[in-house]
Design a protein around this motif. Structure first.
Motif, PDB file in Angstrom:
ATOM      1  N   GLY A   7       0.943  -1.112   0.119  1.00  0.00           N
ATOM      2  CA  GLY A   7       0.102  -0.116   0.068  1.00  0.00           C
ATOM      3  C   GLY A   7       0.731   1.379   0.020  1.00  0.00           C
ATOM      4  O   GLY A   7       0.444   2.226   0.083  1.00  0.00           O
ATOM      5  N   ASP A   8       2.146   1.305   0.443  1.00  0.00           N
ATOM      6  CA  ASP A   8       2.942   2.252   0.515  1.00  0.00           C
ATOM      7  C   ASP A   8       4.462   2.158  -0.454  1.00  0.00           C
ATOM      8  O   ASP A   8       4.797   3.065  -1.177  1.00  0.00           O
ATOM      9  CB  ASP A   8       3.360   2.569   1.693  1.00  0.00           C
ATOM     10  N   LYS A   9       4.838   0.816  -0.381  1.00  0.00           N
ATOM     11  CA  LYS A   9       6.012   0.446  -1.022  1.00  0.00           C
ATOM     12  C   LYS A   9       5.851  -0.853  -1.991  1.00  0.00           C
ATOM     13  O   LYS A   9       5.229  -1.716  -1.573  1.00  0.00           O
ATOM     14  CB  LYS A   9       7.042   0.049   0.002  1.00  0.00           C
ATOM     15  N   ILE A  10       6.879  -0.758  -3.101  1.00  0.00           N
ATOM     16  CA  ILE A  10       6.922  -1.928  -3.728  1.00  0.00           C
ATOM     17  C   ILE A  10       8.284  -2.518  -3.449  1.00  0.00           C
ATOM     18  O   ILE A  10       9.281  -1.990  -3.303  1.00  0.00           O
ATOM     19  CB  ILE A  10       6.766  -1.652  -5.131  1.00  0.00           C
ATOM     20  N   ILE A  11       8.215  -3.973  -3.132  1.00  0.00           N
ATOM     21  CA  ILE A  11       9.480  -4.784  -2.751  1.00  0.00           C
ATOM     22  C   ILE A  11       9.690  -5.608  -3.791  1.00  0.00           C
ATOM     23  O   ILE A  11       8.778  -6.361  -4.255  1.00  0.00           O
ATOM     24  CB  ILE A  11       9.154  -5.159  -1.336  1.00  0.00           C
ATOM     25  N   ILE A  12      10.852  -5.411  -4.448  1.00  0.00           N
ATOM     26  CA  ILE A  12      11.226  -6.574  -5.532  1.00  0.00           C
ATOM     27  C   ILE A  12      12.301  -7.415  -5.122  1.00  0.00           C
ATOM     28  O   ILE A  12      13.411  -6.991  -4.573  1.00  0.00           O
ATOM     29  CB  ILE A  12      11.649  -6.015  -6.841  1.00  0.00           C
ATOM     30  N   SER A  13      11.816  -8.725  -5.244  1.00  0.00           N
ATOM     31  CA  SER A  13      13.089  -9.903  -4.716  1.00  0.00           C
ATOM     32  C   SER A  13      13.278 -10.965  -5.676  1.00  0.00           C
ATOM     33  O   SER A  13      12.524 -11.023  -6.449  1.00  0.00           O
ATOM     34  CB  SER A  13      12.482 -10.605  -3.415  1.00  0.00           C
TER      35      SER A  13
END
Length: 64
Positions: free
Chosen positions: A54-60
């Motif tokens: 909802g605030d951050k996109i995390i790519i792993s």
């Protein structure tokens, strides 16, 4: 803009917008090559996992 704070490299990136034939709009993000390499991404392995809170996109990277 590129800066490093407490070992975390931060860059300001632009999204690439594309408009489909039906009028819908999608966005893409170009990731710097060193970041992609650190995730284990190359031409033969292009899959990643993306999470959104909802605030951050995390790519792993995907561990194989």
């Amino acid at each position: 803009m590129k800066k490093t704070t407490e070992g975390i490299e931060t860059r300001e990136l632009n999204l690439i917008a594309n408009k489909g034939g039906s009028g819908s709009v999608g966005f893409k993000l170009s990731v710097p090559k060193p970041w992609a390499a650190a995730l284990g991404v190359d031409l033969n392995n292009r899959s990643v996992v993306a999470s959104f809170d909802g605030d951050k996109i995390i790519i792993s990277g995907i561990k194989k």
